[in-house]
Design a protein around this motif. Structure first.
Motif, PDB file in Angstrom:
ATOM      1  N   CYS A  36      -3.680   4.490   0.184  1.00 40.14           N
ATOM      2  CA  CYS A  36      -2.839   3.766  -0.777  1.00 40.14           C
ATOM      3  C   CYS A  36      -2.887   4.409  -2.160  1.00 40.14           C
ATOM      4  O   CYS A  36      -3.932   4.868  -2.612  1.00 40.14           O
ATOM      5  CB  CYS A  36      -3.312   2.330  -0.924  1.00 40.14           C
TER       6      CYS A  36
ATOM      7  N   LYS B 209       2.255   4.792  -0.062  1.00 38.68           N
ATOM      8  CA  LYS B 209       1.604   6.025   0.393  1.00 38.68           C
ATOM      9  C   LYS B 209       1.248   6.921  -0.785  1.00 38.68           C
ATOM     10  O   LYS B 209       2.073   7.217  -1.633  1.00 38.68           O
ATOM     11  CB  LYS B 209       2.543   6.762   1.353  1.00 38.68           C
TER      12      LYS B 209
ATOM     13  N   ASN C 186       4.601   2.265   3.786  1.00 40.63           N
ATOM     14  CA  ASN C 186       3.229   2.311   4.284  1.00 40.63           C
ATOM     15  C   ASN C 186       2.663   0.907   4.439  1.00 40.63           C
ATOM     16  O   ASN C 186       2.741   0.102   3.521  1.00 40.63           O
ATOM     17  CB  ASN C 186       2.351   3.127   3.329  1.00 40.63           C
ATOM     18  N   THR C 187       2.157   0.593   5.590  1.00 43.39           N
ATOM     19  CA  THR C 187       1.550  -0.680   6.025  1.00 43.39           C
ATOM     20  C   THR C 187       2.546  -1.826   6.186  1.00 43.39           C
ATOM     21  O   THR C 187       2.141  -2.937   6.514  1.00 43.39           O
ATOM     22  CB  THR C 187       0.405  -1.165   5.097  1.00 43.39           C
TER      23      THR C 187
ATOM     24  N   CYS D  17       0.879  -1.176   0.000  1.00 35.90           N
ATOM     25  CA  CYS D  17       0.000   0.000   0.000  1.00 35.90           C
ATOM     26  C   CYS D  17       0.910   1.217   0.000  1.00 35.90           C
ATOM     27  O   CYS D  17       1.143   1.835   1.032  1.00 35.90           O
ATOM     28  CB  CYS D  17      -0.907  -0.015   1.230  1.00 35.90           C
TER      29      CYS D  17
END
Length: 200
Positions: free
Chosen positions: A52, A39, A94-95, A37
């Motif tokens: 996402c 950013k 991210n994630t 995901c």
């Protein structure tokens, strides 16, 4: 009377359900729900994390960063420069539940007492000699400190006050890994004496 029995039954079902499905305590970021995901910096949506990017727009370059390549400027009063590679500077994290940092130390440079509320940190010393340590929580407030040399590791448990001091004869260089995409940092002295608004 029937209402009272139903209430007791409802409470019993609730207690049994809670006992069979206890809330788990998270030791790091949540597990991702998809492979990645990246950013999306164009979104203005505020969520716990970041929205996402459209997977069709993701490229291999979204998963690469040179943010830790260059030495930081250690000419400040503390003689230290911390360069983060977290979700704020590297969207591919991210994630993913991880981040990193580069710490450059001038001779006698100090990364002052601070905490990371959302992560555990592991430090790898690439160059130099550091005195590193952390203090446990109350009631003990026990100091665990050690001098480490190039090639050695030291771990700082989540949320504990810790520091690094260059005790070698030249510059030092360390790399850190964190089990959070955004570990957060709070320097103890700044939090106590330079917070905003100020207290008078």
């Amino acid at each position: 009377m029937a209402g009272f029995l139903w209430m007791r039954l409802a409470i019993l079902v609730f207690v049994a359900t809670a006992a069979l499905h206890p809330q788990r305590s998270l030791a790091s970021d949540e597990d991702p729900l998809q492979d990645f995901c990246v950013k999306d910096t164009t979104q203005k949506l505020h969520v716990n994390g970041f929205p996402c990017k459209d997977p069709a727009q993701v490229q291999a370059s979204d998963f690469a960063s040179d943010s830790l390549k260059k030495p930081g400027n250690t000419s400040d009063a503390l003689g230290v420069a911390v360069t983060p590679a977290n979700v704020l500077t590297f969207g591919g994290l991210n994630t993913q539940g991880v981040s990193a940092a580069r710490i450059d130390f001038a001779p006698h440079g100090l990364n002052p007492p601070h905490v990371h509320p959302r992560e555990t940190e592991i430090l790898f010393l690439a160059k130099g000699t550091l005195l590193v340590g952390f203090v446990t929580s109350t009631p003990d407030n026990k100091l665990f400190a050690q001098t480490i040399k190039a090639g050695e590791l030291f771990i700082f448990p989540r949320g504990l006050v810790h520091f690094q001091l260059n005790v070698g004869y030249g510059a030092a260089l360390a790399f850190c890994a964190f089990n959070s995409q955004n570990p957060g940092t709070s320097q103890v002295a700044k939090a106590l004496f330079a917070s905003t608004p100020t207290y008078r």
